[in-house]
Design an enzyme around this catalytic site. Structure first.
Site, PDB file in Angstrom:
ATOM      1  CE  LYS A 136      -3.575   2.456   2.610  1.00  0.00           C
ATOM      2  NZ  LYS A 136      -4.603   2.383   3.675  1.00  0.00           N
ATOM      3  CG  HIS A 278      -9.740 -27.766 -36.820  1.00  0.00           C
ATOM      4  ND1 HIS A 278     -10.468 -27.750 -37.975  1.00  0.00           N
ATOM      5  CD2 HIS A 278      -8.666 -26.974 -37.056  1.00  0.00           C
ATOM      6  CE1 HIS A 278      -9.863 -26.983 -38.868  1.00  0.00           C
ATOM      7  NE2 HIS A 278      -8.761 -26.511 -38.329  1.00  0.00           N
TER       8      HIS A 278
END
Length: 515
Positions: A136, A278
């Site tokens: 912070k 695929h």
């Protein structure tokens, strides 16, 4: 005032050398318990936190850094006169660097037989508190949570200008990512003790950015690849790319599908080759050598393999590499490539070569499969099922050779999009019908693909037959053995059809839908 670095780590990898460089840069070291002892044993002068705060460690070490002289030093804003005055009044020195990593909660809960009490004891309190406070206040207090960051942080702190604003923000962001994942693990673990099924009431998933992709499934879709924080070495996220173009969105999906299929044959102890297009297999072959296995995979569908992916479970050597170099392939996956194979495949500079550690399990205990839907997430267990209790439901019994072929086909069919039909011998696939809206349509595609080989093949279906038409189509192609889950209200019709045609049919009692 002194320039302090507060150091309290569970993972002591590299911390002594890092602290030595901090001392050289003018920092004093504040430390706790085992970390202080480790640093002193490595010849470093340390001020113990209890000496600095005037308050001893207590409650078996649960309370040692939760003190105003510590958290005031972490959170004080240095260019705020009121903060400076308050810190001076209470004899609080600013702390400029925090070096903290957390109790190994994840490793603890992964241990077989760990008790709930043991797990709870590994929930870190002081560590996250210090890290979050420093993060912070990162403009003034640099938080370092990752030992891999020690070298570059030490270099930066040795510069007259110190850490840049962006470097401080980078360290702060990593802290919140680490503590978020830590809290997620704790939340999930505690949630499992509130529900009998072992599924958490709240699901939090933490992944880290791996790379930006050129695009998604289509060029107009932006895409990125995110990976688990600690992916299995046997996963596609941990694969090493040796050559070729950057992996695309579709490449990663297809490569993962190929790896999933390949690992399904680990227990057979045979060379295996998977060809994927695929996300569906277009050919899977087994053999005593990779050459044999590849030949069978290739023969299954020599057309669809064009532009596909090849995955091998043995180191790839020169002769097979020479054959692959003559084909158009997107990716080749193997546990290793010989020097001769590398030299041969270097001629195809665009083909991507990936190595994956196939000694490790691909899936870890508790791993889940996720699928995003609009507004939510579907979560399921990994499909690890292997049919063990077969039931022969026809008058004709399968031969030993047919049983082996049925077992092989059943392993393959769970990787084929539903509706799925697989034709195979004991050594490889001969025809695959994938993703059809009706099952007999999938069967017709597989039979057409197999051609004359269909008569020597068995047939596997990922789900039951709603009517007898698939059995009739198989009989017309000369197929003599079928494996399917059973469970239709019209099972009797399929069984009767099989008996009419002299086909052996096995029910597994479990299906393998793949939507």
């Amino acid at each position: 005032m002194a320039k302090w670095a507060l150091v309290s780590v569970f993972d002591k990898r590299g911390v002594a050398e890092f602290c030595r460089r901090l001392v050289e840069a003018g920092y004093g070291i504040l430390s706790t318990g085992g970390t202080a002892k480790h640093l002193e044993e490595n010849g470093l002068a340390v001020t113990r936190v209890e000496d600095y705060t005037g308050f001893p460690e207590m409650l078996d070490g649960r309370v040692k850094t939760l003190h105003p002289r510590i958290h005031g030093g972490l959170l004080g804003i240095r260019d705020n006169p009121a903060h400076e005055a308050s810190m001076a009044e209470h004899q609080i020195d600013p702390i400029d660097v925090v070096v903290v990593n957390l109790y190994p909660f994840e490793a603890t809960i992964a241990r077989p037989g760990v008790t709930f009490e043991e797990a709870v004891e590994m929930i870190d309190i002081g560590g996250p508190s210090m890290l979050r406070a420093a993060a912070k206040n990162h403009r003034f207090c640099a938080p370092v949570v990752d030992p891999d960051d020690y070298p570059w942080v030490a270099d930066a702190l040795s510069r007259p200008s110190g850490l840049s604003d962006r470097e401080r923000l980078r360290l702060a962001q990593k802290v919140f990512a680490v503590t978020a994942r830590y809290d997620q693990l704790i939340t999930s673990y505690l949630s499992e003790h509130l529900v009998t099924e072992g599924w958490p009431e709240t699901l939090n998933i933490s992944v880290v950015h791996r790379q930006a992709l050129r695009y998604g499934e289509n060029p107009h879709q932006a895409a990125h690849f995110y990976a688990d924080i600690d992916p299995s070495p046997a996963s596609i996220a941990a694969a090493q790319q040796l050559q070729g173009k950057e992996l695309s969105f579709n490449n990663i999906q297809d490569a993962d599908a190929a790896l999933n299929m390949l690992r399904a044959f680990d227990d057979l102890g045979r060379a295996a080759v998977v060809a994927v297009k695929h996300m569906n297999p277009c050919g899977i072959g087994l053999g005593d050598t990779l050459d044999d296995a590849f030949a069978r995979a290739y023969e299954s569908d020599p057309v669809s393999i064009f532009g596909g992916i090849i995955a091998c479970n043995r180191p790839l050597d020169g002769p097979l590499a020479e054959r692959l170099a003559g084909m158009f392939l997107e990716i080749i996956i193997a546990p290793a490539f010989t020097d001769a194979a590398r030299a041969e495949l270097a001629r195809k500079k665009n083909v991507r070569l990936l190595t994956v550690d196939m000694k490790e399990p691909q899936w870890r205990p508790g791993d889940k499969v996720y699928r995003r839907v609009s507004g939510g997430l579907l979560v399921q267990e990994v499909d690890r099922a292997v049919a063990a209790d077969w039931q022969v439901v026809t008058r004709r019994q399968p031969t030993d050779e047919e049983r082996t072929a049925l077992a092989f086909a059943w392993r393959v069919v769970k990787f084929v999009k539903s509706n799925a039909i697989v034709l195979a011998t004991a050594e490889g696939t001969t025809g695959i019908g994938a993703g059809q809206m009706n099952r007999v349509g999938a069967a017709k595609i597989a039979i057409e693909q197999a051609g004359p080989r269909a008569a020597a093949s068995v047939l596997a279906s990922d789900a039951f037959f709603p009517m007898r038409d698939t059995v009739d189509a198989a009989a017309a192609a000369g197929i003599k053995a079928i494996i399917q889950p059973g469970g239709s209200i019209k099972d009797a019709d399929s069984i009767a059809a099989a008996d009419e045609h002299g086909i052996a049919m096995v029910f597994t009692g479990e299906r393998h839908f793949l939507h």
